[in-house]
Design an enzyme around this catalytic site. Sequence first.
Site, mmCIF file in Angstrom:
data_model
loop_
_atom_site.group_PDB
_atom_site.id
_atom_site.type_symbol
_atom_site.label_atom_id
_atom_site.label_comp_id
_atom_site.label_asym_id
_atom_site.label_seq_id
_atom_site.Cartn_x
_atom_site.Cartn_y
_atom_site.Cartn_z
ATOM 1 N N LYS A 198 73.147 56.183 47.272
ATOM 2 C CA LYS A 198 74.062 55.307 46.546
ATOM 3 C C LYS A 198 73.297 54.032 46.203
ATOM 4 O O LYS A 198 72.493 53.558 47.033
ATOM 5 C CB LYS A 198 75.251 55.021 47.470
ATOM 6 C CG LYS A 198 76.416 54.258 46.880
ATOM 7 C CD LYS A 198 77.519 54.127 47.944
ATOM 8 C CE LYS A 198 78.757 53.401 47.460
ATOM 9 N NZ LYS A 198 79.798 53.322 48.519
ATOM 10 N N SER A 240 84.231 54.782 46.654
ATOM 11 C CA SER A 240 83.263 54.195 45.743
ATOM 12 C C SER A 240 81.953 54.972 45.634
ATOM 13 O O SER A 240 81.175 54.741 44.723
ATOM 14 C CB SER A 240 82.942 52.768 46.178
ATOM 15 O OG SER A 240 82.329 52.761 47.456
ATOM 16 N N SER A 271 85.284 55.537 51.210
ATOM 17 C CA SER A 271 84.371 55.685 50.067
ATOM 18 C C SER A 271 83.425 56.872 50.138
ATOM 19 O O SER A 271 82.756 57.172 49.150
ATOM 20 C CB SER A 271 83.558 54.402 49.876
ATOM 21 O OG SER A 271 84.349 53.424 49.261
#
Lengths: 458, 96
Positions: free
Chosen positions: A65, A140, A164
């Site tokens: 990420k 996310s 997330s």
Amino acid sequence: MSNISNFVGAQSARISVEAAIKKAKDNDNYHALLSLTEDRALERADMVDRGEITGKLAGVPFIVKDNFLAFGAPTTAASKMLEDFQAPLQATAVEKLEAEGAICIGKANLDAFAHGGSTENSAFGVTKNAIDQTRVAGGSSGGSAVVAALDIVPFALGTDTGGSIRQPASFNGVYGMKPTYGTVSRYGVVAMASSTDTIGCFATSAEDVALVLGIMAGSDDKDMTTLPDFFAENTQVKPGQKIGLIKEFMTDDVDSVVRERTTQYVAELTAAGHTVEEVSLPMLRYTLAMYYIIVPAEISSNLARYDGVRYGYRAEGVSTLAELYGKSRDEGFMTENKRRIMIGSYVLSSGFFDAYYQQAQKARTLLIEQFNELFQTYDALVGPVSPTPAFGIGENTSDPVKMYLADVMTVPASLAGLPALSAPAGTDEAGLPIGVQLIGRQRSDAQLLALAASVEVN
Amino acid sequence: MTVISRDEVQHLAQLSSLQLSDDETTNLQKDIENILNYIQQLDELDTTGVEPTYQVTGLENIWRDDTVVQSSVSRETLLSLAQDKTVDSVKVPKVL
């Protein structure tokens, strides 16, 4: 089935890495990636092939990420604030994986600063769901979930502060786990809410999640909240477990198809010799309110560092330092970042601190007590991950409270620091994936993964 | 129902070092009001005598020796991240 094991020693690392990079480029239309670290990845692949780097993950490509500091591309946190930020160091998690020979090939999209639940809130465009491009990837860590689901890489790293990792794992049909708070060092990862931020990963099997978490786990002098490594490798599943089905997660507010898949998963657990009983956690009705007090409070503090001075975006045309701060932050942050920072400032401001922040932290104690009580009797808890399968792109963006409500089943484990994972549990009629959530007591991570591995549905 | 005035939003923006545009102030006023009204449901919870939880794994102060540890990152590298600098320091506009 382990996917990672297909990579270790099976072929040349260069071939694996080149294939992963090609696949990433071929799937550009999902917009799951913000950058590729191609040059550095190929260099490291050649080192593996020459035997200069060895280890449990030698030659295995992975993606992080884009809130993990890593070499080879900017670390943007999907924000204009850090658009050109070249990390001067690497996250401990990345370093540990590299030390075992893994090769980072790129950086995945996210909601800016990990604020959001759909990856629609990225400054650099929306990531699309791996199964249906008209739907959200979840968030996310949406980009990381999608690259794992598309099998671009056998595993990808994410962060989970309130769901997330688990929610996008559910939306894209892969495994995703947040470990016990403090399992993996957060050093070198863009901070959001320090009392619930965790690092975890996505993969296509529980076994692979266990392998990767086991490597990343352990104490780190650079993150004082880390726990000594408790992750036992090759954990066998404990037979005849008592598992609690969380009643509050099975109400009419949850899509019927999500409840059906959860019920089917419960049947699998029962068939595997475990006992499943309905349990209740009355405090669950307050967890979202707690979460949206505590987390913005910590965000307002953690994001104070982005001031346009030492690194990151700096506004033009300002004449005083106060203007530099104000304008750089206004232009560098997304609206959702500002919303959370301002809510945080509100609940921490004098006069409101006791009513909001303290009250939320006391409520948190009551929630933890209820979890502890259940864990006296039960080995694990089960329930859905999200009330719905992946929703449509644009469907929830106009109403922040509605978007927050989607987190209702993932935030409880975060507030209590418990390990929790999302395991694929089938699809709805349209083929959209649905995940089921397993929650364990602190430090039972390996056992929870062994349980998930023993009832693998797909 | 909590009502947040435009002045209060501007005050919050100031506390947060955010120089908001007029449009943004208008939108955030509504959003913040909605969020505050949602989180207010905690008011109904009786927490008399309950201790707050700030740390979930039971860790307390962790001490280390007070010695200088060399960073892996050089001063030059860190300075290179700043937009405006001199040879050995970061530059900012005037304070007042």
